[in-house]
Design a protein around this motif. Sequence first.
Motif, PDB file in Angstrom:
ATOM      1  N   SER A 285      -4.367   0.694  -5.976  1.00  0.00           N
ATOM      2  CA  SER A 285      -5.315   0.951  -6.725  1.00  0.00           C
ATOM      3  C   SER A 285      -5.282   2.387  -7.393  1.00  0.00           C
ATOM      4  O   SER A 285      -5.678   2.359  -8.456  1.00  0.00           O
ATOM      5  CB  SER A 285      -6.600   0.800  -5.927  1.00  0.00           C
ATOM      6  OG  SER A 285      -6.878  -0.476  -5.235  1.00  0.00           O
TER       7      SER A 285
ATOM      8  N   SER B 287      -6.441  -0.276   5.592  1.00  0.00           N
ATOM      9  CA  SER B 287      -5.709   0.918   5.454  1.00  0.00           C
ATOM     10  C   SER B 287      -4.899   1.528   6.329  1.00  0.00           C
ATOM     11  O   SER B 287      -4.588   0.658   7.432  1.00  0.00           O
ATOM     12  CB  SER B 287      -7.129   1.769   5.645  1.00  0.00           C
ATOM     13  OG  SER B 287      -7.376   1.756   7.183  1.00  0.00           O
TER      14      SER B 287
ATOM     15  N   VAL C  76      -5.555  -4.842   1.802  1.00  0.00           N
ATOM     16  CA  VAL C  76      -6.717  -4.057   1.950  1.00  0.00           C
ATOM     17  C   VAL C  76      -6.586  -3.239   3.053  1.00  0.00           C
ATOM     18  O   VAL C  76      -7.564  -2.507   3.381  1.00  0.00           O
ATOM     19  CB  VAL C  76      -7.947  -4.676   1.742  1.00  0.00           C
ATOM     20  CG1 VAL C  76      -7.998  -5.557   0.504  1.00  0.00           C
ATOM     21  CG2 VAL C  76      -8.027  -5.929   2.937  1.00  0.00           C
TER      22      VAL C  76
ATOM     23  N   ARG D 212     -12.750  -3.512  -2.919  1.00  0.00           N
ATOM     24  CA  ARG D 212     -12.173  -2.489  -1.964  1.00  0.00           C
ATOM     25  C   ARG D 212     -10.900  -1.988  -2.333  1.00  0.00           C
ATOM     26  O   ARG D 212     -10.111  -2.634  -2.981  1.00  0.00           O
ATOM     27  CB  ARG D 212     -12.103  -3.310  -0.582  1.00  0.00           C
ATOM     28  CG  ARG D 212     -11.609  -2.457   0.424  1.00  0.00           C
ATOM     29  CD  ARG D 212     -11.539  -3.392   1.811  1.00  0.00           C
ATOM     30  NE  ARG D 212     -10.945  -2.422   2.715  1.00  0.00           N
ATOM     31  CZ  ARG D 212     -10.732  -3.073   4.213  1.00  0.00           C
ATOM     32  NH1 ARG D 212     -11.094  -4.287   4.560  1.00  0.00           N
ATOM     33  NH2 ARG D 212     -10.001  -2.373   4.890  1.00  0.00           N
TER      34      ARG D 212
ATOM     35  N   LEU E 235     -10.980 -10.873  -2.479  1.00  0.00           N
ATOM     36  CA  LEU E 235     -10.812  -9.440  -1.899  1.00  0.00           C
ATOM     37  C   LEU E 235     -10.556  -8.380  -3.130  1.00  0.00           C
ATOM     38  O   LEU E 235     -11.331  -7.287  -2.867  1.00  0.00           O
ATOM     39  CB  LEU E 235      -9.299  -9.303  -1.151  1.00  0.00           C
ATOM     40  CG  LEU E 235      -9.185 -10.084   0.232  1.00  0.00           C
ATOM     41  CD1 LEU E 235      -7.734 -10.012   0.748  1.00  0.00           C
ATOM     42  CD2 LEU E 235     -10.173  -9.241   1.099  1.00  0.00           C
TER      43      LEU E 235
ATOM     44  N   HIS F 137      -7.038  -1.597  -2.778  1.00  0.00           N
ATOM     45  CA  HIS F 137      -6.013  -2.484  -2.557  1.00  0.00           C
ATOM     46  C   HIS F 137      -4.830  -2.186  -2.950  1.00  0.00           C
ATOM     47  O   HIS F 137      -4.759  -1.284  -4.024  1.00  0.00           O
ATOM     48  CB  HIS F 137      -6.581  -3.923  -2.556  1.00  0.00           C
ATOM     49  CG  HIS F 137      -6.407  -4.239  -4.148  1.00  0.00           C
ATOM     50  ND1 HIS F 137      -7.541  -3.810  -5.075  1.00  0.00           N
ATOM     51  CD2 HIS F 137      -5.400  -4.747  -5.238  1.00  0.00           C
ATOM     52  CE1 HIS F 137      -7.228  -4.270  -6.242  1.00  0.00           C
ATOM     53  NE2 HIS F 137      -6.166  -4.547  -6.285  1.00  0.00           N
TER      54      HIS F 137
END
Length: 310
Positions: A217, A119, A117, A167, A162, A169
């Motif tokens: 994602s 960035s 996750v 979020r 997670l 990912h």
Amino acid sequence: MTFMPLPWQSSTMPVPSPTQPVFRFAPSPNGLLHLGHALSAIINHDMAAAMGGRFLLRIEDIDRARCRPEFEAAIFEDLAWLGLSWEQPVRRQSDHLGLYAAALERLREMGLVYPSVMSRGEIKAAVAAAEARGQAWPRDPDGTPRYPGRERDLSASEQAALVAGGRPHAWRLDVAKAVGHLAAPLAWCEAGADPAGETGLIAADPAAWGDVILSRSDAPSSYHLSVVVDDALQGITHVVRGRDLYHATSIHRLLQQLLDLPEPVYHHHRLVLGADGRKLSKSNGDTGIAAFRAAGRSPSDLRALVLGTT
């Protein structure tokens, strides 16, 4: 979900003759083809013809944010202008997303992938902090800092949390763990040449890449995962591409071994470079086939230019 039988493993599907070479040119419709693409397409086409093989065209259009139908149409127009012909139908990756998802699921069931996750900004900050402490951060063969692997050792429930948290990912391959699944060291047959001119059996080093992305994602499959599945599905026997992808072959051989996919022969050819010595790029607006044609040059002119026969 279990890993579905792939079409080339089914007795009901036509199986290419093992003695007939199969080549492919696989551009992405995210810009106009430049002269480097012309070189690769011509080499693939000519090698297939010389060996009595087949020449396929594949459209790698998974990145729906950047791929556009007008660029796909331009690919067909440019290649036809060059005098190249290919088998129909043309394979589009966007039509086969379920197969890539099945391959990812197989690797997940083997315990070889994990959700990440961090960035790009977070990765950059982690690298900068480590280097400020005097630590050398490992980089992949392209010079990009390797992923920190922060989530790699989380428990299955922590990783699931997670993903459930919503979020954005990516799913990454735990390369060190994957290499541990192998019964023998990896290698590939190089029929072209590496940057130093070496051919023959080349030792693969997938660990040099760190934990590569297999899915995000916003993108159902990565280049690495989809290309090995597609090459197997299409019965590709010879992967002919530029030397910029030479080192990526290590990851492709690892995925082929893990997914029980056939191993093609690899041939990495020289790149067409710009006046500044860098490789050509769509994003930089480098001279395209269409612009060459619009300038009144002929297909034979372009062929002579990229093949170095002028």
